[in-house]
Design an enzyme around this catalytic site. Structure first.
Site, PDB file in Angstrom:
ATOM      1  N   GLY A 156       1.900   9.388  -7.072  1.00 58.79           N
ATOM      2  CA  GLY A 156       2.508   8.087  -6.810  1.00 58.79           C
ATOM      3  C   GLY A 156       1.487   6.972  -6.702  1.00 58.79           C
ATOM      4  N   ASN A 181      -3.955  14.766  -2.797  1.00 62.34           N
ATOM      5  CA  ASN A 181      -4.362  16.162  -2.662  1.00 62.34           C
ATOM      6  C   ASN A 181      -4.117  16.987  -3.930  1.00 62.34           C
ATOM      7  OD1 ASN A 181      -5.540  16.343  -0.046  1.00 62.34           O
ATOM      8  ND2 ASN A 181      -3.505  16.079   0.863  1.00 62.34           N
ATOM      9  N   THR A 203      -4.018   7.567  -1.639  1.00 55.73           N
ATOM     10  CA  THR A 203      -2.755   7.980  -1.026  1.00 55.73           C
ATOM     11  C   THR A 203      -2.336   6.930  -0.027  1.00 55.73           C
ATOM     12  OG1 THR A 203      -1.774   9.454   0.607  1.00 55.73           O
ATOM     13  CG2 THR A 203      -4.136   9.428   0.557  1.00 55.73           C
ATOM     14  N   ASP A 241      -0.175   7.752   2.168  1.00 51.95           N
ATOM     15  CA  ASP A 241       0.140   8.583   3.336  1.00 51.95           C
ATOM     16  C   ASP A 241      -1.079   8.909   4.199  1.00 51.95           C
ATOM     17  OD1 ASP A 241       2.654   8.604   2.310  1.00 51.95           O
ATOM     18  OD2 ASP A 241       2.627  10.699   1.669  1.00 51.95           O
ATOM     19  N   MET A 254       7.256   5.388   5.155  1.00 52.22           N
ATOM     20  CA  MET A 254       6.907   6.487   4.252  1.00 52.22           C
ATOM     21  C   MET A 254       5.882   7.416   4.907  1.00 52.22           C
ATOM     22  SD  MET A 254       6.976   4.714   0.473  1.00 52.22           S
ATOM     23  CE  MET A 254       7.764   5.912  -0.599  1.00 52.22           C
ATOM     24  N   GLY A 255       5.747   8.594   4.324  1.00 49.59           N
ATOM     25  CA  GLY A 255       4.853   9.613   4.887  1.00 49.59           C
ATOM     26  C   GLY A 255       5.684  10.748   5.429  1.00 49.59           C
ATOM     27  N   GLU A 285      10.034   8.951   7.468  1.00 51.17           N
ATOM     28  CA  GLU A 285      11.038   9.519   6.566  1.00 51.17           C
ATOM     29  C   GLU A 285      11.124  11.042   6.682  1.00 51.17           C
ATOM     30  OE1 GLU A 285      10.008   9.108   2.393  1.00 51.17           O
ATOM     31  OE2 GLU A 285       7.887   9.449   2.768  1.00 51.17           O
ATOM     32  N   ARG A 306       4.873   0.201  -0.865  1.00 49.54           N
ATOM     33  CA  ARG A 306       3.657   0.631  -1.553  1.00 49.54           C
ATOM     34  C   ARG A 306       3.413  -0.203  -2.808  1.00 49.54           C
ATOM     35  NH1 ARG A 306       5.320   6.499  -4.279  1.00 49.54           N
ATOM     36  NH2 ARG A 306       6.075   5.621  -6.216  1.00 49.54           N
TER      37      ARG A 306
END
Lengths: 397, 397
Positions: free
Chosen positions: A11, A106, A132, A134, A177-178, A234, A286
C-alpha cells in the site's frame, strides 16, 4: 555503466514517492549510473520487464513526486514464487541493472532478502527502503510514511474534537488505520493540547478490547461533556483474540472486516441510548498531501538517497533504518543505519507496553514524547470563547 | 448606544467563525455600537443570558476565528417554544441589544423569522447569516460552509483516486455528507481532471438508488480498471423512498442511520465477490482547516459584515444571500442581496435535474461549471508515471 531499478510494494504512503525522488537526486551524483528505472506496477513489473526510465524526465515532473499521493510507478500485492526470483537475475543482466531498491513494508523486505540471495552471484545489490503508515517494521526507530499518517490523525482528531465540543450532542468514533499495530491510533493523542481535549479515549489493537469497560467510560464522559471523541484502531480484538467485528470477506492473504467505528457507534446507540456517529477517514489518511509531515518528507527523501548510496558502496540484503541521535538540547535528530533484512524480518513491531496506559483506553506521555517530533508541525491553535466564558467570573466584562 | 448579539444554530461549518469575525470587523465601523455579544451555546444562550463580549478581545484572538473549526461560541439544536420568543424582547432590552444576527441553516432561519416578529415592536432588528455545508438553503446561489465542504470532498477524492489507481485492487466507497441534498456528493466531480479519473460513480440522494444498476456499473468498471472510486451520499434512498440503510436510532427530530459507505462496500463484496472498502470522512469534512476554501472564507466574512450593515440600516426579518454577478470575462463574482426569511423558508434546496446525468450515477458538466469557482483553489496536479508508461511506445526512452 550501471542502471538502478526502483520497485514499490504494498500500500502507498504519503511519502513513498518522496523516496523515489531521493533516489533520482542521489543517482545524479554517480557518473557511472545511466538509467534509473521504475518497475511499473510493482514486483510484477520486473517479471514483465515493464521498466520506465525516470531519470529522463524533467526536474519539474520529478518534483511533482513530492506532492503526489499513491505511488507514481504503481505497486502490487503480488506474491512472488521461487521461479520468479530465479528469473530475475537474467532480467537484471539484460537491462544492466546493478542496483535494485525495494520500497515497501514487511512483505517487501522479505522479497528484498530473497532477491538479494537469488541475484548476489550476478553481482546485483539489493537494498530496502522502509515504507509503512502502520509503523510495524522492526528495528528501525520508525519508518517513512508513519509520521504523515500520525500527523493526519492528530490534526484531524483535533479538528473533530473542536467540532464536537462546540455542538456537544454525540459520541464520535474515529477509526484509525493499523490493524495489528496501534502506532497511528496512538498518535491521535497529539491532538490533546490540554487536559479534557479530544481524544477522550484511545483503543489500540495491542490490547484486548472489553466492551463493558468501553461503555462505562463513554457513559461517564458523555455525562460530563455531552460530546465525546473516541479513537479506535480498525483492528480491535476482543479478549478471545478475535476481531470485535467479524470478517465479511476473505481472499488469499487478505481478509476484509466490517468497520470498527460503525460497530462501536451502533454499540453506543443500542446499549446506552446515546447518539453516536462514526468517522472513518480510511484511505484519506494515507493520501492527504495537505497534512503530509515535512519531517517525513525529508526522511523519505533521505531514505531513498541512502539506499542508493549503500548499494553503490557495495551493500546488499540490508534496509535503511533510522535511529535517534542524542542531541545536547534534546531536539529531534535522526541518523541512518543499515539493518540486515533478516533482522528486520524477525518480528512485527507493535506498541510496547510502556506506551499503553493501564486501563487500556489511552496512551502514555512517553509515547507522545516519542511521536511528537515526527509530525514536523504544530497541531493548530484554536480559539474557544465558550471556554473563556466559563473561566470568566464577569463574562459581560 | 446599542449592542449586537450573534447566535449560532445547528452544526458547524469550516467558516461559521469567519462570519463572526466579519461581524466583529464591521462593528468597528459604527461609533454607536458598544458591545458585540456572542450567545454562548446557541439559542439557549439567549434565554439563559449567557453573553460574552467578543469585541473586547485582542485582534489576535479574533483572528484565530478564521482558522478555528466548529463554532467558537457554541451552538445547539434546541427547539425554541413560543414562550421563549416572548421572553426574548425583555432580555434584549435588558442588555441594550438592538441587532440580533442569527447564523445557521434552515432551522435557524425559521427561528430568525420568529424572533423578528416577536421583537419587532421592541425595535430589535434580526438578520440571518446563512450557514450550511449541505447547501440546502433556498433562493441564495449558495451558502457559506458549502464551498469548503465541496473543496474537501473534491481534493480528498482526487487523492483517494490516485491511491486506488496506484494499487488497483479494490472498490473504494467514499461517503459524503448531505442527507437530503446532494451538493457535496456532487462536488466530488471536481476531482476528475481528465476522463477516467476518480470519481467513477457518483450517487445523489435526489435520485432513487437502484442496487442492481450500481452493481452492474461497479462490475464493469472494476473489470476495466481494477480500482474503482464511488462517491455516495449518506442519505441514499431506494426506489421506495426509504433510506437504503435502515435507521438504527431515533431521538426527537434526529434519526441516526447506519453508514451508507459500509453498506455499499459489503454489498459489493457479497454480491460481486470483489474486495471493497469504505471511507467515511464524516465530521472531518466539515472541520478541515487545511482544505477550507479561500473563496468561502472571504464570503463568510462578507456575509457577517453585510448582515450587520443591513441591521444597522434598518432591515429585519431578512437573510444575507448571494447571487452571481455577470462579468465581462465570465469570471466568478458574487453580489449580496437581502432575502426575506419567509421566501427562504418555502423549500429545501436540492440538486436540480439539469445537474444530474440521465442514469443517475454522475453529475453534469453544468454542475461542475457552477461549483468549480467556489473551491477557490485548484485540485492539485499529480504525476503518474504508470500513465506515461502506457502512453509511451518506447518506454525505455
Amino acid at each position: 555503466m550501471a542502471n538502478v531499478l526502483v520497485v514499490h510494494g504494498g500500500g502507498p504512503t504519503p511519502v513513498i514517492n518522496a523516496s523515489l525522488y531521493g533516489v533520482l537526486r542521489q543517482a545524479e551524483e554517480y557518473k557511472d549510473i545511466d538509467h534509473v528505472y521504475g518497475a511499473i506496477g510493482g514486483s510484477q513489473g520486473i517479471l514483465k520487464e515493464r521498466f520506465l526510465d525516470l531519470a529522463g524526465f524533467s526536474r519539474e515532473k520529478q518534483e511533482l513526486l513530492l506532492a503526489t499521493p499513491g505511488t507514481a510507478i504503481g505497486s502490487s500485492r503480488y506474491a512472488l514464487e521461487q521461479e520468479d526470483y530465479e528469473a530475475m537475475a537474467d532480467i537484471f543482466r539484460k537491462y544492466d541493472i546493478r542496483y535494485v531498491l525495494m520500497n515497501g513494508g514487511n512483505g517487501t523486505m522479505d522479497t528484498c532478502g530473497k532477491v538479494h540471495r537469488a541475484c548476489a552471484e550476478a553481482g546485483v545489490r539489493v537494498v530496502g527502503i522502509p515504507k509503512t503508515i502502520d509503523n510495524d517494521i522492526a528495528v528501525t526507530d520508525h519508518s517513512p510514511g508513519f509520521p504523515s499518517a500520525a500527523r493526519y490523525i492528530a490534526q484531524t482528531v483535533a479538528e473533530v474534537g473542536v467540532d464536537v465540543k462546540s455542538l456537544p450532542i454525540h459520541v464520535s468514533i474515529v477509526e484509525a488505520m493499523g490493524r495489528n499495530a496501534g502506532w497511528i491510533t496512538a498518535a491521535s493523542v497529539l491532538a490533546r493540547k490540554k487536559p479534557g481535549d479530544a481524544p477522550h479515549l484511545i483503543y489500540l489493537p495491542e490490547r484486548p478490547f472489553y466492551e463493558e469497560e468501553f461503555l462505562e467510560d463513554v457513559k461517564r464522559l458523555y455525562k460530563e461533556k455531552g460530546g465525546v471523541v473516541v479513537v479506535a484502531s480498525e483492528g480491535l480484538k476482543g479478549p478471545d483474540g478475535e476481531p470485535i467485528v467479524p470478517p465479511i470477506f476473505r481472499s488469499g492473504r487478505s481478509v476484509y472486516y466490517g468497520d470498527v467505528s460503525a460497530y462501536l457507534a451502533e454499540l453506543v446507540i443500542k446499549r446506552l441510548g446515546i447518539k453516536a456517529r462514526s468517522e472513518k477517514p480510511g484511505l484519506c489518511g494515507r493520501a492527504s498531501m495537505a497534512l503530509q509531515s515535512p519531517v517525513d518528507r525529508e526522511e523519505a527523501i533521505l531514505a531513498g538517497r541512502e539506499a542508493l548510496k549503500a548499494a553503490v558502496s557495495g551493500e546488499s540484503g540490508v534496509m535503511v533504518g533510522f535511529a535517534r541521535e542524542e542531541t545536547a538540547d534534546g531536539s529531534y535528530k535522526v541518523k541512518v543505519r543499515m539493518i540486515p533484512v533478516e533482522e528486520v524480518m524477525l518480528h512485527e513491531r507493535v506498541m510496547p507496553v510502556e506506551y499503553q496506559n493501564s486501563r487500556g483506553n489511552d496512551v502514555t506521555e512517553a509515547y507522545a514524547k516519542w511521536c511528537g517530533p515526527l509530525l514536523g508541525a504544530e497541531i493548530s491553535d484554536y480559539i474557544d470563547f465558550q471556554e473563556v466564558y466559563h473561566e470568566s467570573s464577569a463574562p459581560l466584562g
